[in-house]
Design a protein around this motif. Structure first.
Motif, PDB file in Angstrom:
ATOM      1  N   CYS A  81       8.435  -5.659  -3.137  1.00  0.00           N
ATOM      2  CA  CYS A  81       9.195  -4.577  -2.488  1.00  0.00           C
ATOM      3  C   CYS A  81      10.665  -4.659  -2.911  1.00  0.00           C
ATOM      4  O   CYS A  81      11.231  -5.745  -2.983  1.00  0.00           O
ATOM      5  CB  CYS A  81       9.058  -4.730  -0.970  1.00  0.00           C
ATOM      6  SG  CYS A  81      10.288  -3.846   0.001  1.00  0.00           S
ATOM      7  N   TYR A  82      11.268  -3.528  -3.145  1.00  0.00           N
ATOM      8  CA  TYR A  82      12.664  -3.529  -3.603  1.00  0.00           C
ATOM      9  C   TYR A  82      13.596  -4.139  -2.551  1.00  0.00           C
ATOM     10  O   TYR A  82      14.563  -4.821  -2.884  1.00  0.00           O
ATOM     11  CB  TYR A  82      13.122  -2.112  -3.947  1.00  0.00           C
ATOM     12  CG  TYR A  82      12.475  -1.586  -5.198  1.00  0.00           C
ATOM     13  CD1 TYR A  82      13.115  -1.688  -6.426  1.00  0.00           C
ATOM     14  CD2 TYR A  82      11.212  -1.003  -5.159  1.00  0.00           C
ATOM     15  CE1 TYR A  82      12.517  -1.229  -7.587  1.00  0.00           C
ATOM     16  CE2 TYR A  82      10.596  -0.539  -6.307  1.00  0.00           C
ATOM     17  CZ  TYR A  82      11.250  -0.656  -7.518  1.00  0.00           C
ATOM     18  OH  TYR A  82      10.639  -0.210  -8.659  1.00  0.00           O
ATOM     19  N   TYR A  83      13.306  -3.889  -1.261  1.00  0.00           N
ATOM     20  CA  TYR A  83      14.178  -4.484  -0.245  1.00  0.00           C
ATOM     21  C   TYR A  83      13.981  -5.991  -0.174  1.00  0.00           C
ATOM     22  O   TYR A  83      14.941  -6.757  -0.177  1.00  0.00           O
ATOM     23  CB  TYR A  83      13.959  -3.878   1.158  1.00  0.00           C
ATOM     24  CG  TYR A  83      14.612  -4.797   2.164  1.00  0.00           C
ATOM     25  CD1 TYR A  83      16.006  -4.960   2.156  1.00  0.00           C
ATOM     26  CD2 TYR A  83      13.853  -5.621   2.991  1.00  0.00           C
ATOM     27  CE1 TYR A  83      16.625  -5.888   2.971  1.00  0.00           C
ATOM     28  CE2 TYR A  83      14.482  -6.550   3.815  1.00  0.00           C
ATOM     29  CZ  TYR A  83      15.855  -6.670   3.801  1.00  0.00           C
ATOM     30  OH  TYR A  83      16.466  -7.604   4.585  1.00  0.00           O
TER      31      TYR A  83
ATOM     32  N   HIS B  40       4.810  -3.278  -8.579  1.00  0.00           N
ATOM     33  CA  HIS B  40       4.969  -2.803  -7.195  1.00  0.00           C
ATOM     34  C   HIS B  40       4.301  -1.455  -6.947  1.00  0.00           C
ATOM     35  O   HIS B  40       3.684  -1.234  -5.911  1.00  0.00           O
ATOM     36  CB  HIS B  40       6.443  -2.720  -6.814  1.00  0.00           C
ATOM     37  CG  HIS B  40       6.638  -2.338  -5.382  1.00  0.00           C
ATOM     38  ND1 HIS B  40       6.246  -3.145  -4.341  1.00  0.00           N
ATOM     39  CD2 HIS B  40       7.124  -1.205  -4.803  1.00  0.00           C
ATOM     40  CE1 HIS B  40       6.501  -2.546  -3.191  1.00  0.00           C
ATOM     41  NE2 HIS B  40       7.028  -1.365  -3.439  1.00  0.00           N
TER      42      HIS B  40
ATOM     43  N   CYS C 172       8.357   3.471   1.187  1.00  0.00           N
ATOM     44  CA  CYS C 172       8.460   2.717  -0.074  1.00  0.00           C
ATOM     45  C   CYS C 172       9.110   3.577  -1.170  1.00  0.00           C
ATOM     46  O   CYS C 172       8.849   4.770  -1.288  1.00  0.00           O
ATOM     47  CB  CYS C 172       7.047   2.310  -0.492  1.00  0.00           C
ATOM     48  SG  CYS C 172       6.902   1.684  -2.157  1.00  0.00           S
ATOM     49  N   HIS C 173       9.928   2.951  -1.985  1.00  0.00           N
ATOM     50  CA  HIS C 173      10.594   3.670  -3.082  1.00  0.00           C
ATOM     51  C   HIS C 173       9.578   4.220  -4.086  1.00  0.00           C
ATOM     52  O   HIS C 173       9.778   5.300  -4.655  1.00  0.00           O
ATOM     53  CB  HIS C 173      11.582   2.741  -3.786  1.00  0.00           C
ATOM     54  CG  HIS C 173      12.708   2.308  -2.911  1.00  0.00           C
ATOM     55  ND1 HIS C 173      13.908   2.968  -2.849  1.00  0.00           N
ATOM     56  CD2 HIS C 173      12.804   1.289  -2.036  1.00  0.00           C
ATOM     57  CE1 HIS C 173      14.713   2.372  -1.974  1.00  0.00           C
ATOM     58  NE2 HIS C 173      14.057   1.341  -1.473  1.00  0.00           N
TER      59      HIS C 173
ATOM     60  N   HIS D  38      14.301   1.975   5.097  1.00  0.00           N
ATOM     61  CA  HIS D  38      13.290   1.054   4.558  1.00  0.00           C
ATOM     62  C   HIS D  38      13.554  -0.404   4.968  1.00  0.00           C
ATOM     63  O   HIS D  38      12.628  -1.125   5.340  1.00  0.00           O
ATOM     64  CB  HIS D  38      13.230   1.175   3.041  1.00  0.00           C
ATOM     65  CG  HIS D  38      12.046   0.502   2.441  1.00  0.00           C
ATOM     66  ND1 HIS D  38      10.752   0.812   2.782  1.00  0.00           N
ATOM     67  CD2 HIS D  38      11.941  -0.512   1.535  1.00  0.00           C
ATOM     68  CE1 HIS D  38       9.906   0.047   2.114  1.00  0.00           C
ATOM     69  NE2 HIS D  38      10.605  -0.775   1.355  1.00  0.00           N
TER      70      HIS D  38
END
Ligand code: FES
Length: 260
Positions: A105-107, A146, A193-194, A227
């Motif tokens: 996950c980007y976060y 991802h 989610c991105h 997010h």
């Protein structure tokens, strides 16, 4: 590539950072929070016990779907096709994908790169490592999976929704409320989610020609700005749901029933 602290052309400043604020505090909170959650989840997954409440058909998300020979039959919605070895989680079909989804996950990348890998721990603070290679090489190049993990996570959210619906057939108790809140939050996190946002509205030249995708993209975009909060909220709802069901299954207290 060399560290930013020693990169040629950088001003000759002896101090590792000129920041005087408590820049270390957010990474420390992240380290403690994520570390505590991972410890709890790991212990629970390998306890292989207290995951199902027969009276109300509550199944904790950490064991859903239960697919090993060890699972009670009512909790094994997809069958018991894996051996009941201790090392195999009872939800071995889903947990690896959920782990992959959260790890990539980007976060969470931002969170653990800062708090655990110190790469870098904060803005204007040098990297904790001598070399910086970003995500262009093995193993971090695999962060690119991802978008595929997102599809798996969406399917798993459907399974969690199914679990909550099955439990609903037995009446209404606090456990049902907790299950539904968890499911709603999981959907909010998954849809925010991105990659989902890109799937919804990416590569479109004219939103006006794709009104349905535009509406979905607008909805996802509104969630997407939250997010990070949703990432933490879902860690909380997952742990709370699991703990409540474990407590009921262990007989520590009874479910608060609203409709029997
Ligand atoms: Fe966080 Fe996709 S960016 S789940």
């Amino acid at each position: 590539m060399t560290s930013t602290a020693t990169r040629p052309g950088r001003a000759a400043i002896a101090a590792r950072t000129l920041r005087t604020d408590r820049w270390w505090f957010p990474p420390l909170v992240t380290f403690v929070g994520l570390g505590a959650w991972v410890t709890y989840a790991t212990v629970r997954v390998f306890l292989h016990d207290n995951y199902w409440v027969d009276d109300y058909h509550y199944l904790t998300p950490f064991y859903s779907p239960c697919v090993t020979e060890r699972c009670v039959e009512e909790a094994a919605h997809l069958g018991r096709f894996l051996p009941g070895w201790w090392i195999i989680p009872d939800a071995a079909l889903t947990l690896p994908f959920l782990l992959l989804f959260r790890l990539t996950c980007y976060y969470y990348r931002k969170a653990y790169y800062r708090a655990f890998w110190l790469s870098p721990p904060a803005c204007a603070v040098p990297d904790g490592h001598r070399r910086y290679t970003g995500e262009t090489r093995f193993p971090l190049i695999f962060q690119n999976v991802h978008r595929y993990a997102f599809y798996a996570a969406a399917i798993i959210s459907v399974i969690n929704t199914w679990d909550a619906a099955l439990a609903q057939a037995t009446g209404l108790g606090l456990g049902n409320v907790i299950l539904w809140v968890n499911v709603i939050m999981l959907w909010a996190y998954t849809l925010s989610c991105h990659s989902c946002r890109h799937i919804a509205g990416g590569r479109l030249k004219h939103f006006s020609k794709h009104p349905v995708r535009y509406r979905f993209w607008t909805f996802v975009s509104a969630l997407n700005v939250r997010h990070m909060q949703l990432a933490w909220i879902t860690l909380g709802t997952l742990a709370l749901t699991d703990f409540y069901i474990m407590a009921l299954a262990a007989g520590w207290f009874s479910d608060l029933r609203i409709i029997n």
